[in-house]
Design a protein around this motif. Structure first.
Motif, PDB file in Angstrom:
ATOM      1  N   CYS A  66       0.928  -1.333   0.053  1.00  0.00           N
ATOM      2  CA  CYS A  66      -0.062   0.068  -0.129  1.00  0.00           C
ATOM      3  C   CYS A  66       0.893   1.511  -0.040  1.00  0.00           C
ATOM      4  CB  CYS A  66      -1.045  -0.110   1.254  1.00  0.00           C
ATOM      5  SG  CYS A  66      -2.246  -1.138   1.043  1.00  0.00           S
ATOM      6  N   ASN A  67       1.889   1.250   0.888  1.00  0.00           N
ATOM      7  CA  ASN A  67       2.727   2.382   0.858  1.00  0.00           C
ATOM      8  C   ASN A  67       3.553   2.474  -0.363  1.00  0.00           C
ATOM      9  OD1 ASN A  67       2.212   3.004   3.494  1.00  0.00           O
ATOM     10  ND2 ASN A  67       4.039   1.980   4.169  1.00  0.00           N
ATOM     11  N   GLN A  68       3.904   1.698  -1.195  1.00  0.00           N
ATOM     12  CA  GLN A  68       4.539   1.944  -2.563  1.00  0.00           C
ATOM     13  C   GLN A  68       3.518   2.399  -3.483  1.00  0.00           C
ATOM     14  OE1 GLN A  68       5.876  -2.068  -2.818  1.00  0.00           O
ATOM     15  NE2 GLN A  68       8.072  -1.820  -2.542  1.00  0.00           N
ATOM     16  N   LEU A  69       2.217   1.799  -3.673  1.00  0.00           N
ATOM     17  CA  LEU A  69       1.305   2.147  -4.390  1.00  0.00           C
ATOM     18  C   LEU A  69       0.813   3.645  -3.951  1.00  0.00           C
ATOM     19  CD1 LEU A  69      -0.635   1.152  -6.566  1.00  0.00           C
ATOM     20  CD2 LEU A  69      -2.224   0.736  -4.673  1.00  0.00           C
ATOM     21  N   GLN A  70       0.957   4.008  -2.810  1.00  0.00           N
ATOM     22  CA  GLN A  70       0.671   5.406  -2.493  1.00  0.00           C
ATOM     23  C   GLN A  70       1.625   6.460  -3.011  1.00  0.00           C
ATOM     24  OE1 GLN A  70       0.266   5.354   1.950  1.00  0.00           O
ATOM     25  NE2 GLN A  70      -1.870   5.280   1.490  1.00  0.00           N
ATOM     26  N   LEU A  71       3.046   5.943  -2.832  1.00  0.00           N
ATOM     27  CA  LEU A  71       3.963   6.521  -3.518  1.00  0.00           C
ATOM     28  C   LEU A  71       4.122   6.915  -4.952  1.00  0.00           C
ATOM     29  CD1 LEU A  71       6.859   7.834  -2.734  1.00  0.00           C
ATOM     30  CD2 LEU A  71       7.995   5.736  -3.411  1.00  0.00           C
ATOM     31  N   VAL A  72       3.700   5.763  -5.496  1.00  0.00           N
ATOM     32  CA  VAL A  72       3.561   5.861  -6.963  1.00  0.00           C
ATOM     33  C   VAL A  72       2.219   6.908  -7.579  1.00  0.00           C
ATOM     34  CG1 VAL A  72       3.022   4.440  -9.059  1.00  0.00           C
ATOM     35  CG2 VAL A  72       4.493   3.541  -7.508  1.00  0.00           C
ATOM     36  N   ALA A  73       1.343   6.777  -6.898  1.00  0.00           N
ATOM     37  CA  ALA A  73       0.022   7.469  -7.061  1.00  0.00           C
ATOM     38  C   ALA A  73       0.425   9.107  -6.672  1.00  0.00           C
ATOM     39  CB  ALA A  73      -1.037   7.178  -6.246  1.00  0.00           C
ATOM     40  N   HIS A  74       1.155   9.380  -6.083  1.00  0.00           N
ATOM     41  CA  HIS A  74       1.761  10.529  -5.596  1.00  0.00           C
ATOM     42  C   HIS A  74       2.597  11.279  -6.557  1.00  0.00           C
ATOM     43  CE1 HIS A  74       3.074  14.197  -3.428  1.00  0.00           C
ATOM     44  NE2 HIS A  74       4.086  13.680  -3.778  1.00  0.00           N
ATOM     45  N   HIS A  75       3.406  10.514  -7.446  1.00  0.00           N
ATOM     46  CA  HIS A  75       4.048  10.840  -8.498  1.00  0.00           C
ATOM     47  C   HIS A  75       3.443  11.014  -9.494  1.00  0.00           C
ATOM     48  CE1 HIS A  75       8.165  10.943  -6.690  1.00  0.00           C
ATOM     49  NE2 HIS A  75       8.072   9.918  -6.163  1.00  0.00           N
ATOM     50  N   PHE A  76       2.511  10.027  -9.783  1.00  0.00           N
ATOM     51  CA  PHE A  76       1.531  10.371 -11.106  1.00  0.00           C
ATOM     52  C   PHE A  76       0.671  11.571 -11.026  1.00  0.00           C
ATOM     53  CE2 PHE A  76       1.594   5.392 -12.217  1.00  0.00           C
ATOM     54  CZ  PHE A  76       2.404   5.622 -13.297  1.00  0.00           C
ATOM     55  N   GLN A  77       0.114  11.734  -9.845  1.00  0.00           N
ATOM     56  CA  GLN A  77      -0.612  13.069  -9.552  1.00  0.00           C
ATOM     57  C   GLN A  77       0.204  14.199  -9.761  1.00  0.00           C
ATOM     58  OE1 GLN A  77      -3.721  12.925  -8.525  1.00  0.00           O
ATOM     59  NE2 GLN A  77      -4.005  15.062  -8.827  1.00  0.00           N
ATOM     60  N   SER A  78       1.303  14.265  -9.451  1.00  0.00           N
ATOM     61  CA  SER A  78       2.194  15.538  -9.877  1.00  0.00           C
ATOM     62  C   SER A  78       2.749  15.354 -11.123  1.00  0.00           C
ATOM     63  CB  SER A  78       3.622  15.241  -8.734  1.00  0.00           C
ATOM     64  OG  SER A  78       4.486  14.137  -9.236  1.00  0.00           O
ATOM     65  N   LEU A  79       2.820  14.484 -11.926  1.00  0.00           N
ATOM     66  CA  LEU A  79       3.169  14.552 -13.146  1.00  0.00           C
ATOM     67  C   LEU A  79       1.891  14.784 -13.984  1.00  0.00           C
ATOM     68  CD1 LEU A  79       5.071  13.481 -15.681  1.00  0.00           C
ATOM     69  CD2 LEU A  79       3.901  11.441 -15.551  1.00  0.00           C
ATOM     70  N   ALA A  80       0.743  14.285 -13.609  1.00  0.00           N
ATOM     71  CA  ALA A  80      -0.316  14.862 -14.469  1.00  0.00           C
ATOM     72  C   ALA A  80      -1.453  15.371 -13.701  1.00  0.00           C
ATOM     73  CB  ALA A  80      -0.755  13.878 -15.434  1.00  0.00           C
ATOM     74  N   PRO A  81      -1.632  16.394 -12.952  1.00  0.00           N
ATOM     75  CA  PRO A  81      -2.446  16.795 -12.223  1.00  0.00           C
ATOM     76  C   PRO A  81      -4.189  16.796 -12.913  1.00  0.00           C
ATOM     77  CG  PRO A  81      -0.988  18.518 -12.596  1.00  0.00           C
ATOM     78  CD  PRO A  81      -0.557  17.686 -13.382  1.00  0.00           C
ATOM     79  N   HIS A  82      -4.217  16.864 -14.017  1.00  0.00           N
ATOM     80  CA  HIS A  82      -5.242  16.455 -14.842  1.00  0.00           C
ATOM     81  C   HIS A  82      -6.019  15.391 -15.050  1.00  0.00           C
ATOM     82  CE1 HIS A  82      -2.078  16.978 -17.825  1.00  0.00           C
ATOM     83  NE2 HIS A  82      -2.837  16.096 -18.697  1.00  0.00           N
ATOM     84  N   GLY A  83      -4.838  14.601 -14.736  1.00  0.00           N
ATOM     85  CA  GLY A  83      -5.196  12.985 -14.750  1.00  0.00           C
ATOM     86  C   GLY A  83      -4.818  12.188 -15.994  1.00  0.00           C
ATOM     87  N   LEU A  84      -4.375  12.904 -16.950  1.00  0.00           N
ATOM     88  CA  LEU A  84      -4.025  12.091 -18.259  1.00  0.00           C
ATOM     89  C   LEU A  84      -2.372  12.434 -18.476  1.00  0.00           C
ATOM     90  CD1 LEU A  84      -6.966  13.317 -20.274  1.00  0.00           C
ATOM     91  CD2 LEU A  84      -6.706  11.323 -19.354  1.00  0.00           C
ATOM     92  N   PHE A  85      -1.923  11.319 -18.937  1.00  0.00           N
ATOM     93  CA  PHE A  85      -0.465  11.247 -19.270  1.00  0.00           C
ATOM     94  C   PHE A  85      -0.388   9.961 -20.313  1.00  0.00           C
ATOM     95  CE2 PHE A  85      -0.990   9.082 -15.347  1.00  0.00           C
ATOM     96  CZ  PHE A  85      -0.583   7.910 -15.594  1.00  0.00           C
TER      97      PHE A  85
END
Length: 179
Positions: A134-153
């Protein structure tokens, strides 16, 4: 002239007798005043002695009452301390003897409250090979959120991000098979 001298002599005698009578009368008046002053002083002295005795008696009563109240306060303090000792507990509040009163300062604690120890750190079991925690998944989700705040990449951006997270986080980011 002899008659005149006799008459002057007679006047002097009369004046001397009058002065002596006046002086004698003044001495008598002075003596009577002294007697009255002495009588008044004796009355005042008696009144002062009576007031002193009354004051002394009142002070003795107050002192005895204060002593008894202070002894009662000390007895109350001893009872509180004995109760705490018998129950093997600490005194929760400061206590003070203030004059003849035992004051328990409820607002101030004698001891700091017991702070529970911090919970042990959560130890996550090692995930199976190739599985995210879960911690690793949260970390990856955080990075994805910062990469594409609009939700698409783009997929390429996702692959690059996963490789970077795996390298930067030094074992904390992604399982070895994902990097």
């Amino acid at each position: 002239a002899a008659e005149e001298a006799a008459r002057i002599e007679k006047r002097h005698k009369i004046v001397e007798l009058a002065a002596e009578a006046v002086t004698q009368r003044n001495v008598e008046i002075f003596d009577k005043r002294l007697v009255r002053l002495a009588q008044r002083a004796a009355v005042y002295l008696a009144e002062l002695n009576e007031a002193a005795q009354t004051t002394k008696s009142q002070l003795e009563e107050w002192t005895l009452a204060r002593y008894q109240n202070e002894c009662s306060a000390v007895t109350a303090a001893v009872a509180v301390i004995r109760k705490a000792a018998a129950g093997e507990t600490e005194l929760p509040h400061d206590m003070q003897l203030q004059g003849e009163d035992l004051v328990e300062e409820v607002a101030s604690l004698a001891l700091a409250p017991d702070v529970p120890p911090p919970p042990p750190p959560v130890v996550e079991p090692d995930p199976a090979l190739g599985v995210l925690s879960c911690n690793q998944l949260q970390l990856v989700a955080h990075h994805f959120q910062s990469l594409a705040p609009h939700g698409l990449f783009a997929l390429e951006e996702a692959v690059t991000l996963l490789a970077r997270v795996g390298a930067e986080e030094a074992g904390q980011g992604l399982p070895p098979l994902w990097t």
